[in-house]
Write a protein that holds these residues in place. Structure first.
Motif, PDB file in Angstrom:
ATOM      1  N   ALA A 351      30.829  29.065  20.633  1.00  0.00           N
ATOM      2  CA  ALA A 351      29.696  28.477  20.993  1.00  0.00           C
ATOM      3  C   ALA A 351      28.436  28.405  20.011  1.00  0.00           C
ATOM      4  O   ALA A 351      28.714  28.990  19.017  1.00  0.00           O
ATOM      5  N   PRO A 352      27.602  27.564  20.400  1.00  0.00           N
ATOM      6  CA  PRO A 352      26.550  27.154  19.141  1.00  0.00           C
ATOM      7  C   PRO A 352      25.648  28.130  19.096  1.00  0.00           C
ATOM      8  O   PRO A 352      25.002  28.667  18.101  1.00  0.00           O
ATOM      9  N   THR A 353      25.470  29.041  20.207  1.00  0.00           N
ATOM     10  CA  THR A 353      24.464  30.109  19.995  1.00  0.00           C
ATOM     11  C   THR A 353      24.788  31.541  20.829  1.00  0.00           C
ATOM     12  O   THR A 353      25.800  31.420  21.531  1.00  0.00           O
ATOM     13  N   TYR A 354      24.151  32.535  20.379  1.00  0.00           N
ATOM     14  CA  TYR A 354      24.432  33.894  20.772  1.00  0.00           C
ATOM     15  C   TYR A 354      24.711  33.951  22.498  1.00  0.00           C
ATOM     16  O   TYR A 354      23.709  34.078  23.215  1.00  0.00           O
ATOM     17  N   PRO A 355      26.053  34.674  22.928  1.00  0.00           N
ATOM     18  CA  PRO A 355      26.261  34.525  24.363  1.00  0.00           C
ATOM     19  C   PRO A 355      25.231  35.674  24.874  1.00  0.00           C
ATOM     20  O   PRO A 355      25.205  36.545  24.476  1.00  0.00           O
ATOM     21  N   ALA A 356      24.786  35.526  26.336  1.00  0.00           N
ATOM     22  CA  ALA A 356      24.442  36.381  27.130  1.00  0.00           C
ATOM     23  C   ALA A 356      25.388  37.649  27.647  1.00  0.00           C
ATOM     24  O   ALA A 356      25.037  38.889  27.882  1.00  0.00           O
ATOM     25  N   TYR A 357      26.764  37.286  27.711  1.00  0.00           N
ATOM     26  CA  TYR A 357      27.616  38.016  28.148  1.00  0.00           C
ATOM     27  C   TYR A 357      28.040  38.910  26.798  1.00  0.00           C
ATOM     28  O   TYR A 357      28.655  38.548  26.035  1.00  0.00           O
ATOM     29  N   ALA A 358      27.696  40.333  27.072  1.00  0.00           N
ATOM     30  CA  ALA A 358      28.092  41.244  25.903  1.00  0.00           C
ATOM     31  C   ALA A 358      29.280  41.227  25.238  1.00  0.00           C
ATOM     32  O   ALA A 358      29.317  41.058  24.194  1.00  0.00           O
ATOM     33  N   PRO A 359      30.307  41.018  26.206  1.00  0.00           N
ATOM     34  CA  PRO A 359      31.790  41.219  25.417  1.00  0.00           C
ATOM     35  C   PRO A 359      31.877  40.083  24.750  1.00  0.00           C
ATOM     36  O   PRO A 359      32.651  39.825  23.531  1.00  0.00           O
ATOM     37  N   ALA A 360      31.227  39.004  25.200  1.00  0.00           N
ATOM     38  CA  ALA A 360      31.619  37.581  24.433  1.00  0.00           C
ATOM     39  C   ALA A 360      30.856  37.436  23.295  1.00  0.00           C
ATOM     40  O   ALA A 360      31.166  36.630  22.167  1.00  0.00           O
ATOM     41  N   ALA A 361      29.745  38.092  23.388  1.00  0.00           N
ATOM     42  CA  ALA A 361      28.656  38.167  22.086  1.00  0.00           C
ATOM     43  C   ALA A 361      29.481  38.890  21.174  1.00  0.00           C
ATOM     44  O   ALA A 361      29.408  38.698  19.475  1.00  0.00           O
ATOM     45  N   LYS A 362      30.282  39.798  21.386  1.00  0.00           N
ATOM     46  CA  LYS A 362      30.887  40.323  19.946  1.00  0.00           C
ATOM     47  C   LYS A 362      31.907  39.429  19.660  1.00  0.00           C
ATOM     48  O   LYS A 362      32.548  39.627  18.352  1.00  0.00           O
ATOM     49  N   ALA A 363      32.782  38.560  20.482  1.00  0.00           N
ATOM     50  CA  ALA A 363      33.749  37.606  19.959  1.00  0.00           C
ATOM     51  C   ALA A 363      32.753  36.680  19.036  1.00  0.00           C
ATOM     52  O   ALA A 363      33.636  36.076  18.130  1.00  0.00           O
ATOM     53  N   TRP A 364      31.634  36.312  19.485  1.00  0.00           N
ATOM     54  CA  TRP A 364      30.891  35.396  18.759  1.00  0.00           C
ATOM     55  C   TRP A 364      30.503  35.782  17.358  1.00  0.00           C
ATOM     56  O   TRP A 364      30.704  35.074  16.321  1.00  0.00           O
ATOM     57  N   LEU A 365      30.263  37.109  17.476  1.00  0.00           N
ATOM     58  CA  LEU A 365      29.797  37.773  15.904  1.00  0.00           C
ATOM     59  C   LEU A 365      30.956  37.889  15.106  1.00  0.00           C
ATOM     60  O   LEU A 365      31.015  37.781  13.795  1.00  0.00           O
ATOM     61  N   ALA A 366      32.076  37.968  15.506  1.00  0.00           N
ATOM     62  CA  ALA A 366      33.407  38.039  14.770  1.00  0.00           C
ATOM     63  C   ALA A 366      33.809  36.832  14.328  1.00  0.00           C
ATOM     64  O   ALA A 366      34.812  36.664  13.624  1.00  0.00           O
ATOM     65  N   ASN A 367      33.337  35.663  14.647  1.00  0.00           N
ATOM     66  CA  ASN A 367      33.905  34.394  14.252  1.00  0.00           C
ATOM     67  C   ASN A 367      32.974  34.160  13.161  1.00  0.00           C
ATOM     68  O   ASN A 367      31.695  34.080  13.139  1.00  0.00           O
ATOM     69  N   PRO A 368      33.753  33.821  12.096  1.00  0.00           N
ATOM     70  CA  PRO A 368      33.025  33.555  10.434  1.00  0.00           C
ATOM     71  C   PRO A 368      32.223  32.306  10.609  1.00  0.00           C
ATOM     72  O   PRO A 368      31.194  32.233   9.972  1.00  0.00           O
ATOM     73  N   ALA A 369      32.416  31.485  11.432  1.00  0.00           N
ATOM     74  CA  ALA A 369      31.824  30.108  11.440  1.00  0.00           C
ATOM     75  C   ALA A 369      30.216  30.523  11.785  1.00  0.00           C
ATOM     76  O   ALA A 369      29.271  29.532  11.651  1.00  0.00           O
ATOM     77  N   ASN A 370      29.880  31.556  12.697  1.00  0.00           N
ATOM     78  CA  ASN A 370      28.940  31.894  13.088  1.00  0.00           C
ATOM     79  C   ASN A 370      27.993  32.620  12.371  1.00  0.00           C
ATOM     80  O   ASN A 370      26.750  32.841  12.298  1.00  0.00           O
ATOM     81  N   THR A 371      28.725  33.548  11.300  1.00  0.00           N
ATOM     82  CA  THR A 371      28.003  34.351  10.370  1.00  0.00           C
ATOM     83  C   THR A 371      28.281  34.016   8.862  1.00  0.00           C
ATOM     84  O   THR A 371      27.364  34.772   8.253  1.00  0.00           O
ATOM     85  N   ASP A 372      28.979  33.398   8.494  1.00  0.00           N
ATOM     86  CA  ASP A 372      29.353  33.201   7.135  1.00  0.00           C
ATOM     87  C   ASP A 372      27.894  32.796   6.487  1.00  0.00           C
ATOM     88  O   ASP A 372      27.903  32.789   5.296  1.00  0.00           O
ATOM     89  N   TYR A 373      27.066  32.215   7.128  1.00  0.00           N
ATOM     90  CA  TYR A 373      25.749  31.319   6.350  1.00  0.00           C
ATOM     91  C   TYR A 373      24.985  32.356   5.885  1.00  0.00           C
ATOM     92  O   TYR A 373      24.201  32.361   4.790  1.00  0.00           O
ATOM     93  N   PHE A 374      24.948  33.557   6.507  1.00  0.00           N
ATOM     94  CA  PHE A 374      24.019  34.512   6.056  1.00  0.00           C
ATOM     95  C   PHE A 374      24.209  35.459   4.988  1.00  0.00           C
ATOM     96  O   PHE A 374      25.497  35.526   4.693  1.00  0.00           O
ATOM     97  N   ALA A 375      23.234  36.185   4.501  1.00  0.00           N
ATOM     98  CA  ALA A 375      23.226  36.987   3.061  1.00  0.00           C
ATOM     99  C   ALA A 375      23.949  38.343   3.672  1.00  0.00           C
ATOM    100  O   ALA A 375      24.594  38.906   2.882  1.00  0.00           O
TER     101      ALA A 375
END
Length: 443
Positions: A351-375
């Motif tokens: 998804a484009p942004t951080y999920p409100a559902y806590a278990p799904a948020a963990k999956a979102w953070l585990a997706n490199p596409a969502n986090t690789d940009y950051f330092a």
């Protein structure tokens, strides 16, 4: 952007059909914008499990619904894209016609709740009365469902969070030898150093309406307190006056700019000189990456700031919600769709942004596409902030202080006034708005 234009989250589920035909008692409690005319019971429309459901979404959420249809080929769904700002107007016309209501609606405005739960036949169905899976309701982030709760009953589910964090340019901070602040007092001290040692660089902006939610909500300023239909706003509270003075000092020395982040000139003026911004979790991709064009590997996030000696709190800027219509003749299919959209890893991980559902948020953070940009890894600050959104500021209030920040405070700052001297007028504007929308203003 995303103040209210962001994201989609989801998962599949069934509900007991017996609950669909019984009268569903609604609980009575306080703490959000629900009128006294909310019905005490809910009688579902005659259910037809084979009927096609109609879904209203914006263009950003449409691909998620199409993905659900692809993953569930037997689902009968008609997708209609619409301007979410017309939600109330369109439903009012259908109310007059007496037919044609959508089964599921995505809304970007948290302030729709009061309207959606009021009237002779409120639009929103009570989701915690056997319509949406109870076990999943419990797994949304703390306070995430507050903007969906009226009189103790849940009427929508949150699509995504927009919890504020402290964004910073790690490359520049390392280059200048600065540490990431952890308190508001440290933040001000850093601003004073930046103004002296690196004039022209900024660590914040107050030029957008978002600033009210970023700074004053995060400071735990009681500017926007709604209990049922009772409203209060006290900008004389220490948390408010301290934040006003802090910002006034930083505006005066140039470390906090009056230029709006979403103004046309900000990228050229501050694009490579933005050391920090207090802002929502979507700022990383949609401000630093897309707007300011900051190269990958430079931007990082830190947990929300706290007043010295106090627990940290934060505000929120955005986060849409899904409603299921009280008129729906296929609540089972409607719930299955909304469940998948908000809780499924299949949808939320990308998804484009951080999920409100806590278990799904963990999956979102585990997706490199969502986090690789950051330092650095943003998982911890995002998760920390998600649990620290202060519940003393009503996200659903129709007297939203961010509106009057944009219409009253920003022009005052542009004319040379300080935030401190503008606080009385800002409070008056907030209270007048509260009265105009029918709240009982408490002094």
């Amino acid at each position: 952007m995303k103040s209210n234009a962001t994201r989609g989250r989801m998962r599949g589920t069934l509900l007991a059909s017996a609950a669909m035909t019984a009268l569903l008692a609604l609980a009575g409690c306080a703490s959000t914008d629900a009128g006294a005319d909310v019905k005490a019971t809910f009688t579902p429309a005659a259910q037809d499990g084979g009927s096609t459901i109609t879904v209203w979404v914006d263009a950003t959420r449409q691909p998620a619904v199409e993905s659900y249809k692809k993953a569930h080929p037997n689902a009968k769904i008609k997708v209609v894209t619409y301007d979410t700002g017309s939600f109330q107007t369109k439903i009012a016309l259908l109310d007059k016609a007496g037919s044609g209501w959508p089964d599921v609606v995505f809304s970007q405005a948290l302030t729709d709740l009061g309207w959606a739960t009021s009237g002779a036949h409120p639009f929103a169905a009570p989701l915690d009365q056997g319509i949406f899976p109870a076990d999943k309701i419990k797994q949304f982030a703390p306070t995430a469902l507050d903007p969906c709760t009226a009189n103790g009953t849940l009427y929508c589910v949150r699509n995504d969070l927009a919890q504020n964090v402290l964004w910073y340019n790690k490359t520049l901070l390392d280059q200048f030898g600065y540490s990431v602040p952890t308190t508001w007092e440290d933040y001000q001290a850093l601003g004073e150093k930046v103004a002296k040692e690196h004039p022209g660089y900024v660590i914040g902006s107050v030029g957008d309406s978002f600033a009210a939610n970023e700074y004053f909500w995060g400071a735990k300023c009681p500017a926007n307190t709604l209990n049922g239909t009772d409203f209060s706003s006290d900008l004389t509270a220490p948390e408010c006056t301290k934040m006003a003075k802090l910002l006034d000092t930083m505006i005066a020395n140039g470390s906090v700019t009056k230029d709006p982040v979403f103004g046309t000139s900000y990228p050229a003026t501050h694009g490579d000189k933005t050391l920090m911004l207090v802002g929502p979790s979507w700022f990383g991709q949609y401000v630093f990456n897309s707007s300011l064009k900051t190269p990958a590997g430079q931007i990082a996030a830190a947990a929300p700031l706290a007043w010295d000696g106090q627990k940290a709190a934060t505000g929120s800027v955005g986060g849409g919600v899904w409603y299921i219509s009280s008129h729906s003749t296929n609540l089972k299919a409607s719930s299955a769709l909304v469940d998948w959209l908000t809780t499924s890893d299949d949808n939320q991980a990308s998804a484009p942004t951080y999920p409100a559902y806590a278990p799904a948020a963990k999956a979102w953070l585990a997706n490199p596409a969502n986090t690789d940009y950051f330092a650095d890894d943003v998982s911890e600050p995002f998760a920390t902030a998600a649990a620290q959104v202060w519940d003393g500021w009503s996200g659903i209030s129709r007297a939203d202080p961010s509106v009057s920040w944009g219409s009253l405070v920003v022009p005052a700052l542009t004319s040379g006034k300080t935030i401190t001297e503008t606080l009385p007028a800002w409070q008056t504007e907030i209270l007048n708005k509260a009265s105009s929308v029918g709240y009982t203003v408490k002094k």
